[in-house]
Design an enzyme around this catalytic site. Structure first.
Site, short mmCIF file in Angstrom:
data_model
loop_
_atom_site.label_atom_id
_atom_site.label_comp_id
_atom_site.label_asym_id
_atom_site.label_seq_id
_atom_site.Cartn_x
_atom_site.Cartn_y
_atom_site.Cartn_z
N ASP A 1 -7.10 -2.83 3.92
CA ASP A 1 -6.52 -0.81 4.21
C ASP A 1 -6.48 -0.69 2.71
O ASP A 1 -7.46 -1.29 2.17
CB ASP A 1 -4.78 -1.40 5.14
CG ASP A 1 -4.39 0.08 5.51
OD1 ASP A 1 -4.78 1.16 5.40
OD2 ASP A 1 -4.16 -0.15 6.70
N HIS B 1 -9.71 0.35 2.06
CA HIS B 1 -10.06 1.90 1.72
C HIS B 1 -9.08 2.94 0.42
O HIS B 1 -8.86 3.72 0.57
CB HIS B 1 -8.03 2.18 3.52
CG HIS B 1 -9.05 2.09 4.00
ND1 HIS B 1 -7.96 1.85 5.74
CD2 HIS B 1 -9.70 0.99 4.61
CE1 HIS B 1 -8.27 1.66 6.35
NE2 HIS B 1 -9.19 0.76 5.74
#
Length: 396
Positions: free
Chosen positions: A219, A242
């Site tokens: 993430d 991310h």
């Protein structure tokens, strides 16, 4: 403005941490309190007993986890303490893989402490492989939050350095309601497909300094949530993951603004995003202001520069809804490297709260062919190298 608050932050950190070296030091080895090497017997009571005894004393107190592997169930190490505290981890702290470890949303919590040092060359092993299959947040808005590896809550004047965290069940590190926190030379890793394994989450905190670190997760490498103020991030390598994100914002009423954030001299390798600001729609009102991204290199990044004011990871949102989060004074300077998609600059701002004073300076991003920009409701300026050609409206 940015240089002023960087200088002020470094001065505060220097005065706080140098002052500790003058204190009397006591060392509390967790083995003396019953901790057992081998990773089979729960040592949480031993750690907690060592902490409580050290916390009751003045001076500088060190809780030492020596070489070896020590099993640890969810543990809260709380203050206030009479003196300065150091958690020195030289071995491996291993989380439980049992289902019972998922009954709470934390593994290790340090809270209500002033003058805290977390150091050593040890490892926090979250045993995430045992938990990721229970993460259904992508399709379940009422999903259960899995345990964060290390949570700092209401701690001030804190230095964390040279610690590694692997395979967190959820986020590796959470910083909430803290002031004057410095993170240096940390290494946070989890597989790129592990769900919600953010590297560092920051919220309701100020004067946070993150530097010289390597973060590869499933993430956000770093996520700055509401109330993040005066944050400096420098010399961080991100990937997989991310990217470095502000948000998501706007999901709750009365969110505090995100202000004065500096991200510089960082690199991104193979991430889905590079520099991202994300807000929800429909949203409550909030503000992002005074953000600088400077001297950034990206390699094979899908969205090197992105503002997404329709952020909806569950894909169930109303496409006609709008965000009420205002985004003002955002600067992108000297952003170079390669994009894995043609749209290298993607600034999608809200018609209800357009992005104002967005500056693009010396942007040089390449693709197999020419890169392009896509903008909506963005007002600002551009200068220097612009590859792809800018699409901001030249007014504020």
């Amino acid at each position: 403005m940015a240089l002023h608050f960087i200088t002020a932050l470094l001065t505060v950190m220097f005065l706080v941490f140098v002052g500790r070296a003058r204190s009397q030091t006591r060392v509390f080895d967790v083995r003396q309190f019953g901790a057992v090497n081998g990773g089979k017997i729960d040592s949480s009571d031993a750690l907690l007993s060592a902490w409580r005894q050290a916390c009751s004393l003045g001076g500088m107190n060190v809780i030492r986890v020596p070489r070896g592997t020590f099993l640890l169930s969810p543990t809260i190490l709380a203050g206030p303490c009479r003196g300065s505290m150091e958690l020195r981890i030289n071995g491996i702290l291993r989380a439980s893989a049992a289902l019972s470890s998922l009954d709470v949303d934390y593994w290790i919590v340090l809270q209500r402490i002033d003058d805290l040092n977390i150091t050593g060359d040890g490892v926090l092993d979250g045993q995430g492989h045992s938990a990721w299959k229970y993460n259904d947040c992508f399709w379940n808005p009422k999903c259960k939050t899995l345990p964060t590896t290390l949570r700092l809550q209401d701690v001030n004047n804190t230095l964390l350095h040279d610690i590694a965290s692997v395979n967190s069940k959820s986020a590796h590190l959470s910083i909430f309601a803290c002031q004057n926190v410095s993170l240096e030379r940390v290494k946070l890793t989890a597989p790129g497909d592990s769900p919600n394994t953010d590297g560092i989450r920051v919220g309701m905190s100020s004067y946070v300094f993150i530097r010289d670190s390597v973060i590869g997760t499933g993430d956000d490498c770093i996520a700055m949530n509401h109330g993040s103020v005066k944050i400096i991030i420098t010399n961080v390598t991100c990937g997989p993951g991310h990217g470095i994100s502000i948000g998501s914002l706007g999901g709750s009423p009365d969110e505090n603004p995100v202000r004065l954030v500096w991200v510089g001299n960082c690199s991104f390798v193979g991430t889905t995003n590079g520099l991202r600001i994300k807000t929800k729609a429909t949203s409550y009102r909030s503000l992002v202001s005074g953000i600088t991204f400077a001297d950034i290199h990206v390699e094979n990044v899908t969205n090197p520069i992105i503002i997404d004011q329709q952020y909806c990871p569950s894909h169930t949102c109303d496409p006609k809804a709008v965000s009420l989060v205002a985004i003002h004074y955002v600067k992108y300077k000297n952003i170079t490297g390669t994009s894995s998609s043609q749209v290298a600059v993607n600034l999608q701002c809200s018609p209800a709260a357009p992005c104002l004073n967005v500056t693009l300076q010396d942007i040089d991003l390449s693709y197999h062919g020419d890169t392009t920009s896509s903008c909506s409701n963005v007002f600002g300026s551009s200068s220097g190298i612009q590859h792809p050609p800018p699409c901001v409206n030249n007014r504020s």
